[in-house]
Design an enzyme around this catalytic site. Structure first.
Site, PDB file in Angstrom:
ATOM      1  N   ALA A 336       0.899  -1.370  -0.060  1.00 56.88           N
ATOM      2  CA  ALA A 336      -0.019  -0.076   0.060  1.00 56.88           C
ATOM      3  C   ALA A 336       0.786   1.231  -0.028  1.00 56.88           C
ATOM      4  CB  ALA A 336      -0.966   0.039   1.257  1.00 56.88           C
ATOM      5  N   VAL A 337       0.343   2.246  -0.549  1.00 51.20           N
ATOM      6  CA  VAL A 337       0.899   3.587  -0.600  1.00 51.20           C
ATOM      7  C   VAL A 337       0.167   4.867  -0.001  1.00 51.20           C
ATOM      8  CG1 VAL A 337       2.011   5.295  -1.775  1.00 51.20           C
ATOM      9  CG2 VAL A 337       2.370   3.146  -2.510  1.00 51.20           C
ATOM     10  N   ARG A 343       1.006   8.003  -6.978  1.00 48.17           N
ATOM     11  CA  ARG A 343       1.221   8.588  -8.539  1.00 48.17           C
ATOM     12  C   ARG A 343       2.647   8.910  -8.457  1.00 48.17           C
ATOM     13  NH1 ARG A 343      -2.865   7.644 -11.732  1.00 48.17           N
ATOM     14  NH2 ARG A 343      -4.982   7.361 -10.843  1.00 48.17           N
ATOM     15  N   GLU A 369      -3.115 -11.182  -4.752  1.00 45.56           N
ATOM     16  CA  GLU A 369      -4.573 -11.465  -4.845  1.00 45.56           C
ATOM     17  C   GLU A 369      -4.933  -9.899  -5.000  1.00 45.56           C
ATOM     18  OE1 GLU A 369      -3.396 -14.896  -3.064  1.00 45.56           O
ATOM     19  OE2 GLU A 369      -3.232 -13.106  -2.139  1.00 45.56           O
ATOM     20  N   TYR A 381      -1.086  -3.748 -11.831  1.00 43.84           N
ATOM     21  CA  TYR A 381      -0.245  -5.121 -11.979  1.00 43.84           C
ATOM     22  C   TYR A 381      -0.069  -5.690 -13.242  1.00 43.84           C
ATOM     23  CZ  TYR A 381      -0.607  -5.110  -6.929  1.00 43.84           C
ATOM     24  OH  TYR A 381      -0.726  -4.898  -5.413  1.00 43.84           O
TER      25      TYR A 381
END
Length: 421
Positions: A336-337, A343, A369, A381
Site C-alpha cells: 500500500a501507498v 502516483r 491477490e 499489476y
C-alpha cells in the site's frame, strides 16, 4: 583500556586528520587540516605521519581507523577510504565508516535538544545539494543521547530543499512558535544564498551555521560507533556515493540529453520494516483499505519472518509491503501507498524490490491477490507484467457482510533480469 582512533575526512576541499584517544581519565582529540582542492592524495598520509609524530604515537598503537564516508567529492572519498583500508589491513585493525553529513550534525554548536530534526545541506556543486536528516534521541552511551537517522543522504536541486522541508514538517508535531522543529545547517547555506533567503523566517525553522564535516567530528562519531560495536573489517568499508552520475555520456548527448542529469523531485529510500514503523504502516493501511490489516497483523508478520519493507520520503513513511517467501513461490501479502504519496512510482518501487528479493532466493514466480472491483490495482499489476492465474471464490470480506472474489495474478521471474520500477 585506551582507545586510539585515527580519523580521515576528505569529502570536501578540506583535507583533515584527527587522532582521538580515550582512557579512563580523559578524552583528547588532536587534528591537522589543509584546505585546498585536488591535493588530498598527496597530503593525507604525510599529515597522518606528522600528527602521530606530534603525539608521540606509532601506527601500531591505533585501535581503529575511521573515515568520512561521504557523500562528497568522488576523488576525496576514494582517497580517504583507500588509505583507511590500507592502514587497517597492514595493522590488522577494523575500519569505522562515518557518514560525513552526520559529522556535520555533530559539529553543531547549538544545545542538544531531543526531538529536534537536524537537516544537513551540503554543496554538491552544479546547483545541487546533498541532504540528510538526523534526530537526537535518548541513548545508552555516556553522552546520554544518540543520533537517529531520519533521512539517508539524497541528492536534490537547491530549489527543491524548501519543498523537502515543507514535506518533512508536515510529519512533525506542530511548533509552538518559540522552539523550532527543524534546524538546517551545512555549507550549502553559504554556497547558495538564495536558498538561505528562502528559508529565513519560515515558521518552525531555525538556520544554523554553514558547516562542513571535519576530521575531529568524524573521530568523535567514530568513538560512538566503536562503543556500539559498529566497526567493520577493512574489506567491507566503502564510500557512500549518492550522485549516480556527474554528466551524460557521449552517447546520451548524441541522443539529445544535455547538461547534467536532473536531480529527482525527491528520492524515496527503502528500509526493512521495524517495530517503530508499525504505527505509520497501520495508519496508511487504515486510510487506503476498506477492510484493513491491524497493527497486530503486521507485528505478527514481522515475528513470522516475512519480508517487509517501508518506503520513506522526506523522513516520512509513505508506503509498505510484506511478502512471504515460500519454497516454490513468493507471495505478496499486502502492499500500500499513502494517498499523498500515490502516483510517484512508490508502489512500483516496492513491488520491484519484492521481485528482486524473490529472484535473489531463486524463486521462479510472484503471486498476489486483487479485488476484481479494484480496477486501478488490476491495471497497475498488468502494467507490471502480472497475468490472471485463477479466481478465488469469496476470498475478501465485503460490505453488508458479503464476500468478494479475488483475482489471483502471477508474474514469472526466472527470465526477467534486473527489472526496476
Amino acid at each position: 583500556m585506551t582507545v586510539s582512533i585515527l580519523a580521515l575526512e576528505t569529502s570536501s576541499s578540506l583535507c583533515g586528520v584527527a587522532l582521538l584517544t580515550q582512557s579512563d581519565q580523559e578524552l583528547r582529540v588532536h587534528a591537522l587540516e589543509h584546505d585546498a582542492t585536488a591535493e588530498h592524495a598527496e597530503r593525507l598520509l604525510p599529515m597522518v605521519d606528522q600528527l602521530l609524530a606530534r603525539q608521540g604515537m606509532g601506527r601500531s598503537q591505533l585501535t581503529a581507523v575511521a573515515f568520512g564516508q561521504g557523500p562528497g567529492g568522488f576523488t576525496g572519498l576514494r582517497v580517504a577510504c583507500g588509505v583507511a583500508q590500507g592502514m587497517a589491513f597492514a595493522l590488522d585493525i577494523p575500519v569505522i565508516p562515518v557518514p560525513s553529513l552526520l559529522a556535520v550534525a555533530a559539529r553543531d554548536s547549538a544545545p542538544v535538544v531531543p526531538g529536534l530534526l537536524h537537516v544537513i545541506v551540503q554543496d554538491a556543486r552544479m546547483d545541487e545539494v546533498y541532504l540528510a536528516a538526523y534526530r537526537v534521541v535518548a541513548g545508552r552511551q555516556e553522552a546520554g543521547f544518540e543520533w537517529e537517522p531520519v533521512q539517508a543522504p539524497i541528492l536534490l536541486g537547491s530549489s527543491q530543499v524548501g519543498r523537502w522541508l515543507e514535506h518533512a514538517a508536515a510529519g512533525l508535531p506542530p511548533s509552538d512558535g518559540r522552539d523550532p522543529a527543524i534546524r538546517v545547517l551545512g555549507d550549502a547555506l553559504l554556497a547558495y544564498p538564495g536558498l538561505r533567503r528562502e528559508l529565513e523566517g519560515k515558521a518552525g525553522l531555525a538556520i544554523g551555521e554553514p558547516l562542513r564535516p571535519d576530521a575531529s567530528a568524524v573521530a568523535r562519531m567514530a568513538l560512538r560507533a566503536w562503543h556500539a560495536g559498529q566497526a567493520v573489517a577493512p574489506e567491507l568499508a566503502a564510500p557512500l556515493y549518492v550522485r549516480d552520475k556527474v554528466a551524460y555520456t557521449t552517447l546520451e548527448r548524441q541522443q539529445g540529453a544535455g547538461g547534467n542529469p536532473r536531480a529527482p523531485e525527491f528520492q524515496v529510500s527503502l528500509e526493512a520494516m521495524r517495530t517503530e514503523h508499525l504505527d505509520d504502516v497501520a495508519d496508511i493501511e487504515q486510510r487506503v483499505q476498506s477492510f484493513p490489516w491491524s497493527r497486530g497483523n503486521f507485528a505478527d508478520g514481522l515475528h513470522a519472518g516475512y519480508g517487509a519493507w517501508v518506503a520513506r520520503l522526506a523522513g516520512r513513511t509513505m508506503g509498505f509491503c510484506m511478502t512471504m517467501f515460500a519454497p516454490d513461490v513468493a507471495h505478496v501479502l499486502v502492499i500500500a501507498v499513502a494517498p499523498e504519496g500515490q502516483r510517484r512510482g512508490i508502489g512500483g518501487l516496492l513491488l520491484a524490490h519484492c521481485e528482486n528479493e524473490a529472484r535473489a532466493r531463486g524463486l521462479p514466480a510472484m503471486v498476489l491477490e486483487v479485488r476484481p472491483s479494484n480496477l486501478n490495482a488490476l491495471e497497475f499489476y498488468k502494467h507490471k507484467g502480472y497475468e490472471l492465474l485463477a479466481m478465488r471464490k469469496d476470498y475478501y470480506p465485503a460490505a453488508q457482510g458479503r464476500r468478494e472474489d479475488a483475482c489471483v495474478m502471477q508474474k514469472a521471474l526466472a527470465d526477467i533480469q534486473g527489472e526496476s520500477a
